[in-house]
Design a protein around this motif. Structure first.
Motif, PDB file in Angstrom:
ATOM      1  N   MET A 180       0.761  -1.195  -0.475  1.00  0.00           N
ATOM      2  CA  MET A 180       0.131  -0.293  -0.130  1.00  0.00           C
ATOM      3  C   MET A 180       1.082   1.001   0.242  1.00  0.00           C
ATOM      4  N   HIS A 181       0.657   2.413  -0.078  1.00  0.00           N
ATOM      5  CA  HIS A 181       0.871   4.206  -0.388  1.00  0.00           C
ATOM      6  C   HIS A 181       1.467   3.450  -1.042  1.00  0.00           C
ATOM      7  N   ARG A 182       1.853   3.054  -2.391  1.00  0.00           N
ATOM      8  CA  ARG A 182       2.983   3.679  -3.303  1.00  0.00           C
ATOM      9  C   ARG A 182       3.506   5.129  -3.350  1.00  0.00           C
ATOM     10  N   HIS A 183       4.604   5.120  -3.844  1.00  0.00           N
ATOM     11  CA  HIS A 183       5.853   6.752  -3.627  1.00  0.00           C
ATOM     12  C   HIS A 183       6.244   6.587  -5.179  1.00  0.00           C
ATOM     13  N   TRP A 186       6.467   1.705  -1.211  1.00  0.00           N
ATOM     14  CA  TRP A 186       5.841   1.581  -0.726  1.00  0.00           C
ATOM     15  C   TRP A 186       6.394   0.871   0.533  1.00  0.00           C
ATOM     16  N   ASN A 187       4.585   0.825   1.219  1.00  0.00           N
ATOM     17  CA  ASN A 187       4.761  -0.024   3.277  1.00  0.00           C
ATOM     18  C   ASN A 187       3.836  -1.232   2.543  1.00  0.00           C
ATOM     19  N   THR A 221      -0.166  -4.525  -6.482  1.00  0.00           N
ATOM     20  CA  THR A 221      -1.080  -3.884  -6.407  1.00  0.00           C
ATOM     21  C   THR A 221      -1.236  -3.746  -7.962  1.00  0.00           C
ATOM     22  N   VAL A 255      -0.417  13.851   3.796  1.00  0.00           N
ATOM     23  CA  VAL A 255      -1.833  13.538   4.161  1.00  0.00           C
ATOM     24  C   VAL A 255      -1.639  14.560   5.285  1.00  0.00           C
ATOM     25  N   ASN A 298      -4.297   7.443  11.313  1.00  0.00           N
ATOM     26  CA  ASN A 298      -5.322   5.886  11.266  1.00  0.00           C
ATOM     27  C   ASN A 298      -6.608   6.622  11.575  1.00  0.00           C
ATOM     28  N   ASP A 305      -8.278  11.582   8.694  1.00  0.00           N
ATOM     29  CA  ASP A 305      -7.481  11.749   7.974  1.00  0.00           C
ATOM     30  C   ASP A 305      -7.804  12.210   6.718  1.00  0.00           C
ATOM     31  N   THR A 309      -6.601  13.995   2.493  1.00  0.00           N
ATOM     32  CA  THR A 309      -5.399  14.420   1.598  1.00  0.00           C
ATOM     33  C   THR A 309      -6.275  15.258   0.574  1.00  0.00           C
TER      34      THR A 309
END
Length: 151
Positions: free
Chosen positions: A3-6, A20-21, A105, A127, A134, A138, A140
């Motif tokens: 998750m959380h690709r950049h 990513w995470n 993904t 963010v 969490n 939250d 964006t």
């Protein structure tokens, strides 16, 4: 599941860092041949290159003290990163991240940096977790902008 690709341009203009995470460390895999990876290529659906990601994390012991170490420390999971190099300027690169064991993904893409272009389009995101991370609070914020390349 990743998750959380950049993505971020590397130090060299022909490179791009994909990060990513996930909740899995490199030790979580049942086979030493599996691991967190980025698969990529220059045609959609044909991801014929692959890099193993570097994985890192931190714990409460790595922080400087209270309140970070004792009040609401949240395990950050694991951070994965791979550097794609020798990209062709202006070429579209398709990629996905993950593993066979824990999932991949969806394929997405970016256009490799082309210094000869007079204009670059980008989408900037930030963010904001507000008072507590969490939570449903939250949000964006997104800003689309054009950045003029200097000659």
């Amino acid at each position: 599941m990743p998750m959380h690709r950049h993505i971020a341009r590397g130090e060299d203009v022909d490179s791009m860092r994909v990060s990513w995470n996930s909740a899995q460390s490199a030790d979580a895999f049942s086979s030493s041949s599996d691991g967190h990876r980025v698969q990529f290529g220059t045609a959609s659906g044909v991801l014929d290159s692959e890099l193993v990601a570097q994985t890192s994390t931190y714990s409460a012991d790595d922080l400087c003290g209270s309140p970070a170490t004792d009040v609401g420390f949240v395990d950050p999971g694991y951070f994965h990163s791979a550097l794609l190099t020798s990209l062709v300027p202006g070429e579209t690169v398709y990629y996905r991240v993950g593993s066979d064991e824990f999932g991949w993904t969806e394929e997405t893409s970016f256009v490799a940096f082309d210094g000869s272009r007079k204009e670059t389009r980008m989408l900037l995101t930030a963010v904001s977790a507000g008072a507590r991370a969490n939570t449903a609070a939250d949000r964006t914020d997104c800003i689309q902008t054009h950045v003029q390349n200097s000659d």
